[in-house]
Design an enzyme around this catalytic site. Sequence first.
Site, mmCIF file in Angstrom:
data_model
loop_
_atom_site.group_PDB
_atom_site.id
_atom_site.type_symbol
_atom_site.label_atom_id
_atom_site.label_comp_id
_atom_site.label_asym_id
_atom_site.label_seq_id
_atom_site.Cartn_x
_atom_site.Cartn_y
_atom_site.Cartn_z
ATOM 1 N N SER A 49 97.898 32.753 34.512
ATOM 2 C CA SER A 49 98.862 33.420 34.967
ATOM 3 C C SER A 49 98.822 34.798 35.738
ATOM 4 C CB SER A 49 99.491 33.731 33.653
ATOM 5 O OG SER A 49 98.781 34.951 32.880
ATOM 6 N N SER A 51 97.833 35.271 39.050
ATOM 7 C CA SER A 51 97.952 35.175 40.443
ATOM 8 C C SER A 51 98.739 33.934 41.059
ATOM 9 C CB SER A 51 96.714 35.587 41.413
ATOM 10 O OG SER A 51 95.600 34.609 41.043
ATOM 11 N N TYR A 53 100.607 30.804 41.991
ATOM 12 C CA TYR A 53 101.774 29.885 41.401
ATOM 13 C C TYR A 53 101.584 30.204 39.871
ATOM 14 C CZ TYR A 53 102.800 26.864 45.485
ATOM 15 O OH TYR A 53 102.919 26.424 46.595
ATOM 16 N N PHE A 74 91.370 35.458 33.613
ATOM 17 C CA PHE A 74 90.206 36.138 33.739
ATOM 18 C C PHE A 74 90.239 36.988 34.772
ATOM 19 C CE2 PHE A 74 85.588 35.852 34.506
ATOM 20 C CZ PHE A 74 84.860 36.540 33.228
ATOM 21 N N LEU A 139 94.978 26.939 36.275
ATOM 22 C CA LEU A 139 93.622 27.322 36.400
ATOM 23 C C LEU A 139 93.196 26.998 38.064
ATOM 24 C CD1 LEU A 139 91.697 27.223 33.312
ATOM 25 C CD2 LEU A 139 93.206 29.171 34.036
ATOM 26 N N TYR A 225 97.764 19.804 44.635
ATOM 27 C CA TYR A 225 98.058 19.811 46.091
ATOM 28 C C TYR A 225 97.669 18.406 46.799
ATOM 29 C CZ TYR A 225 98.492 20.939 51.245
ATOM 30 O OH TYR A 225 98.939 20.909 52.683
ATOM 31 N N TYR A 235 90.188 17.790 51.167
ATOM 32 C CA TYR A 235 90.876 17.819 50.104
ATOM 33 C C TYR A 235 91.253 16.667 49.279
ATOM 34 C CZ TYR A 235 93.669 20.902 46.917
ATOM 35 O OH TYR A 235 94.254 21.394 45.989
ATOM 36 N N VAL A 273 100.103 27.258 50.224
ATOM 37 C CA VAL A 273 100.520 28.525 50.482
ATOM 38 C C VAL A 273 99.239 29.485 50.535
ATOM 39 C CG1 VAL A 273 102.894 28.910 48.939
ATOM 40 C CG2 VAL A 273 100.589 28.745 47.858
#
EC number: 1.3.1.9
Length: 400
Positions: A49, A51, A53, A74, A139, A225, A235, A273
């Site tokens: 939580s 940074s 998205y 973390f 995460l 993504y 990717y 992003v």
Amino acid sequence: MIIKPKIRGFICTTTHPVGCEANVKEQIELTKAKGKIANGPKRVLVVGSSSGYGLSSRIAAAFGSDAATLGVFFEKPSSETKPGTAGWYNTAAFDKFAKAEGLYSKSINCDAFSHEAKKKAIELIKEDLGQVDMVVYSLASPVRKLPDSGELIRSSLKPIGETYTATAVDTNKDCIIQTSVEPATEQEIADTVTVMGGEDWELWINALSDAGVLSDNCKTVAYSYIGTELTWPIYWHGALGKAKMDLDRAAHALNDKLAVKGGSANVAVLKSVVTQASSAIPVMPLYIAMVFKKMRQEGLHEGCMDQIYRMFSERLYRTDGAAPATDDKQRLRLDDWELREDIQQHCRDLWPQVTTENLSELADYMEYKAEFLKLFGFGIEGIDYDADVNPNVSFDVIEL
């Protein structure tokens, strides 16, 4: 201390606490300006939580839906010689602003892959909230310590089958280069699935479910993504893609489990992003600089906060209460604007033309750099970066 940006590779090793707070405030103001999310969640757990998205999800829940939020992450506080991580300052700012509005906010700083993290989260939910009606799994970690054996497994950002060579940008020297990445071994692919796949998401949801802390109708979402053929070799068709496909597998298994009580599990496919995670992926900075320019021209540009607000308001928590539109794999598609044919054709046409000389003209490269620095609290209007700031910022956080 007076804090200036120091870049090493694709990481900024310094962070500015005042700048990070300004970033969080900006996202909160954006959320408030968009208005309340009707039918939004009221008790939300966000795993990852601090940074990107994950942070935007926590902000959307709290300031868009007046939700009580519990964040797991973390991060590192400051030491005598260096500032804390951006995620530490982001969360401190979130906690401050949430509490100022009377919203419940608690945070656990720990290895989210561990059994202890899950136990502590369950304990807090039982004590303070009873149950949660939304679990966001966001995460992004290059390493996972297996909770039973303690073995460290590392992920790989590599193609599969053959060496991948492509035009990329060296973000340290601001020049166009040809980059080559060797293919992943079978072991590296398997390890990437272990680290970035759906197993830990399943472990979280199963632990929460077994403890009775998921409400009926609880929704869970994990972020992915897919991209297009420009980034597929590294990717979606690479080791990371195999992990993201495993996330799809987990979503179907979890959805079957939660649907019994009216709940749901979905993968949300988001747009590219500028985040600490995406900056580490070869070719992504150049692709992002290109696609951002075209999307801005078309009035379609979205940052993390815009995307997540749209996911909450137009997908998961629609005003009419209808089930969200999904693709054939039951994924929520928030990358729909980025994947528009005219946007992608523009990038395909541009890719072979980019040189060091025309980089800033053809792509929003300087904006990419500015957005990257902003992640760490730098380059924000109205902040005096020559002023002495206190890097030691404390807040209501449980350290495991």
